[in-house]
Design a protein around this motif. Structure first.
Motif, PDB file in Angstrom:
ATOM      1  N   MET A  47      17.571 -39.559  20.217  1.00  0.00           N
ATOM      2  CA  MET A  47      18.575 -38.556  20.550  1.00  0.00           C
ATOM      3  C   MET A  47      18.809 -38.473  22.054  1.00  0.00           C
ATOM      4  SD  MET A  47      18.069 -35.390  17.870  1.00  0.00           S
ATOM      5  CE  MET A  47      16.280 -35.308  17.772  1.00  0.00           C
ATOM      6  N   THR A  48      17.737 -38.560  22.850  1.00  0.00           N
ATOM      7  CA  THR A  48      17.924 -38.493  24.309  1.00  0.00           C
ATOM      8  C   THR A  48      18.758 -39.675  24.803  1.00  0.00           C
ATOM      9  OG1 THR A  48      15.838 -39.671  24.789  1.00  0.00           O
ATOM     10  CG2 THR A  48      15.737 -37.266  24.637  1.00  0.00           C
ATOM     11  N   LEU A  51      22.399 -39.017  23.941  1.00  0.00           N
ATOM     12  CA  LEU A  51      22.964 -38.003  24.836  1.00  0.00           C
ATOM     13  C   LEU A  51      23.265 -38.586  26.213  1.00  0.00           C
ATOM     14  CD1 LEU A  51      20.612 -35.065  23.821  1.00  0.00           C
ATOM     15  CD2 LEU A  51      23.079 -35.174  23.388  1.00  0.00           C
ATOM     16  N   LYS A  52      22.347 -39.404  26.717  1.00  0.00           N
ATOM     17  CA  LYS A  52      22.572 -40.037  28.025  1.00  0.00           C
ATOM     18  C   LYS A  52      23.838 -40.883  27.997  1.00  0.00           C
ATOM     19  CE  LYS A  52      21.469 -44.026  29.212  1.00  0.00           C
ATOM     20  NZ  LYS A  52      20.881 -45.349  29.524  1.00  0.00           N
ATOM     21  N   ASN A  53      24.006 -41.645  26.929  1.00  0.00           N
ATOM     22  CA  ASN A  53      25.186 -42.507  26.824  1.00  0.00           C
ATOM     23  C   ASN A  53      26.466 -41.693  26.689  1.00  0.00           C
ATOM     24  OD1 ASN A  53      23.605 -44.813  26.999  1.00  0.00           O
ATOM     25  ND2 ASN A  53      23.402 -45.040  24.789  1.00  0.00           N
ATOM     26  N   ARG A 127      13.385 -45.643  19.837  1.00  0.00           N
ATOM     27  CA  ARG A 127      12.849 -45.270  21.160  1.00  0.00           C
ATOM     28  C   ARG A 127      13.573 -46.102  22.217  1.00  0.00           C
ATOM     29  NH1 ARG A 127       6.893 -43.043  21.584  1.00  0.00           N
ATOM     30  NH2 ARG A 127       6.627 -42.162  19.503  1.00  0.00           N
ATOM     31  N   GLN A 128      14.645 -45.541  22.733  1.00  0.00           N
ATOM     32  CA  GLN A 128      15.453 -46.245  23.718  1.00  0.00           C
ATOM     33  C   GLN A 128      15.482 -45.474  25.032  1.00  0.00           C
ATOM     34  OE1 GLN A 128      16.740 -49.317  23.206  1.00  0.00           O
ATOM     35  NE2 GLN A 128      15.864 -49.311  21.132  1.00  0.00           N
ATOM     36  N   SER A 129      15.691 -46.196  26.103  1.00  0.00           N
ATOM     37  CA  SER A 129      15.516 -45.652  27.446  1.00  0.00           C
ATOM     38  C   SER A 129      16.627 -44.704  27.873  1.00  0.00           C
ATOM     39  CB  SER A 129      15.419 -46.802  28.445  1.00  0.00           C
ATOM     40  OG  SER A 129      15.347 -46.341  29.755  1.00  0.00           O
ATOM     41  N   ILE A 130      16.247 -43.702  28.678  1.00  0.00           N
ATOM     42  CA  ILE A 130      17.229 -42.906  29.427  1.00  0.00           C
ATOM     43  C   ILE A 130      17.091 -43.185  30.929  1.00  0.00           C
ATOM     44  CG2 ILE A 130      17.323 -41.062  27.710  1.00  0.00           C
ATOM     45  CD1 ILE A 130      15.583 -39.378  29.630  1.00  0.00           C
ATOM     46  N   MET A 342      20.684 -29.918  25.141  1.00  0.00           N
ATOM     47  CA  MET A 342      19.895 -30.634  24.142  1.00  0.00           C
ATOM     48  C   MET A 342      18.702 -31.348  24.781  1.00  0.00           C
ATOM     49  SD  MET A 342      21.054 -29.798  21.340  1.00  0.00           S
ATOM     50  CE  MET A 342      19.762 -30.778  20.574  1.00  0.00           C
ATOM     51  N   MET A 343      18.867 -31.867  25.977  1.00  0.00           N
ATOM     52  CA  MET A 343      17.741 -32.489  26.685  1.00  0.00           C
ATOM     53  C   MET A 343      16.642 -31.463  26.928  1.00  0.00           C
ATOM     54  SD  MET A 343      18.143 -35.787  27.439  1.00  0.00           S
ATOM     55  CE  MET A 343      19.334 -37.071  27.824  1.00  0.00           C
TER      56      MET A 343
END
Length: 429
Positions: A47-48, A51-53, A127-130, A342-343
């Motif tokens: 989700m993070t 949201l970043k994207n 699990r992807q990077s922000i 949300m973060m």
């Protein structure tokens, strides 16, 4: 970005369905592939990243569209063959960018979150990077740009290529015969996620495994060497926002502490895990020297905390999905404010999963932001039009969340968080 949001609104429910199917299949096979807190952390990490994207927090030093416009040697049309070439080209870029992320100290911070789970399942694929905000690998696209592969083709193929990397994050599929020689399979990727010395930094391909065989990074999964998953230097937290910057913070500390100015500069570009000798001696890192000594992180949650964490994750997912399906109707400021809220929410409840007292001030900030956004939007970002009274329901949940956090912190603090014993001290990745 609207196309990205629409694609995710279809892809995410599909991913969740596959995760549920994997869990049912694992139970039928009498295998455990998920742990509650780990799965919640993985889904929250996904989700993070989303949201970043959506906030557009990705900066391309050189865009592919500009590159192809300046250096293309050919003017080719969007035929089927061009789409195939684009897919292969993107996979070539993916192999080398992946390899740099594993091999360079500073770049490892862009990728550590994906390896941070001590399980290996479909949820950990999310699990992807922000922290990978700046696109530093534009030079890898030069061969594609020379060929003149159109930017619009790359824009279509890139998300397909990304989504195609989801399925092989599983322990339930054994080796796949002749496909093992062509594509990345679950067996190949289990090797990639393992911390066994023989498996470290191997099988870096994303779709095609032949890149690893060509460039010398291939390793077959061995029956006598079962993979142990995670990272050598354990992150010891469920909080995905902390995980995203834990390695970067360690590098900052080492750069500050070393007396050598040369080491202060070169630490960022040395091989992953390299540390200045004076700092390594005074501030040793605890890491798993022998993979089979690994003790998985466990905050020992009570049943109440585990159930409440699932409730929080489900509510958060519902809100993120609301952003996705309503993205086209939102102003950019609305997207930014909703995403920041949300973060903060994800930081708050995943900190509570760690039994960290920082979850209380995080909940105070979340509650304050919630009331402010309710007042500013006159409800909850138009959700009231779909669900009458949604705004007041959100406020009630935020107040309940604050009270539950205070109660659970007091309750859980009576139990000790499991400490991971240090097996050895040295630089580890």
């Amino acid at each position: 970005m609207e196309l990205y949001a629409k694609a995710l609104s279809f892809a995410i429910p599909f991913f969740l369905l596959l995760i549920i199917i994997e869990e049912f299949a694992a139970r039928k096979m009498k295998k455990q592939v998920n742990r509650g807190m780990d799965t919640i952390s993985s889904l929250s990490s996904g989700m993070t990243n989303t949201l970043k994207n959506l906030m557009g927090l990705s900066i391309a030093i050189v865009s592919y569209a500009w590159l192809v416009d300046k250096v293309a040697l050919f003017d080719i049309k969007s035929t089927f063959l061009v789409y195939v070439l684009a897919f292969i080209g993107i996979d070539f870029v993916g192999y080398w960018s992946h390899r740099f992320d594993h091999k360079v100290n500073a770049f490892w911070n862009r990728h550590i979150v994906h390896h941070s789970s001590e399980e290996f399942n479909l949820s950990c694929a999310l699990r992807q990077s922000i922290s990978a905000i700046i696109g530093i690998y534009f030079f890898l696209y030069i061969p594609m740009a020379f060929l003149g592969i159109p930017a619009e083709v790359v824009a279509i193929i890139a998300p397909i290529h990304l989504f195609a990397q989801f399925w092989y994050h599983t322990r339930l599929i054994d080796k796949m015969g002749f496909l093992e020689h062509i594509i990345v399979t679950p067996s190949h990727h289990r090797v990639h996620h393992a911390i066994n010395d023989i498996y470290l930094d191997k099988n870096l391909g994303q779709i095609f495994i032949f890149w690893d065989k060509i460039f010398g990074t291939f390793q077959e999964e061995r029956e006598e060497e079962p993979p142990v998953y995670g990272v050598k230097k354990p992150v010891n937290t469920w909080n995905p926002l902390i995980i995203n910057y834990v390695h970067f913070w360690a590098l900052i500390q080492d750069a500050w502490r070393t007396k050598s100015w040369w080491d202060k500069l070169r630490i960022w570009f040395m091989p992953t895990g390299w540390r200045p000798s004076d700092v390594a001696e005074r501030y040793p890192w605890a890491y798993w020297k022998n993979a089979f000594d690994q003790v998985k992180y466990d905050s020992k949650p009570s049943r109440q905390l585990l159930v409440w964490s699932w409730v929080q994750m489900i509510v958060a997912f519902g809100m993120v999905f609301h952003v996705l399906i309503s993205f086209v109707n939102f102003q950019y400021l609305e997207v930014m404010l909703y995403a920041v809220f949300m973060m903060v929410s994800i930081f708050a409840y995943t900190s509570l999963m760690d039994k960290s007292k920082i979850s209380i001030p995080a909940e105070v900030l979340r509650l304050t932001m919630g009331f402010g956004l309710f007042y500013w939007t006159g409800g909850w970002f138009g959700l009231d039009a779909l669900i009458p009274g949604a705004g007041y329901t959100v406020l009630a949940f935020l107040l309940l969340s604050f009270l539950m956090t205070v109660w659970l912190i007091q309750k859980e603090s009576k139990q000790s968080v499991k400490e991971v014993p240090a097996q050895s001290f040295a630089a580890g990745t």
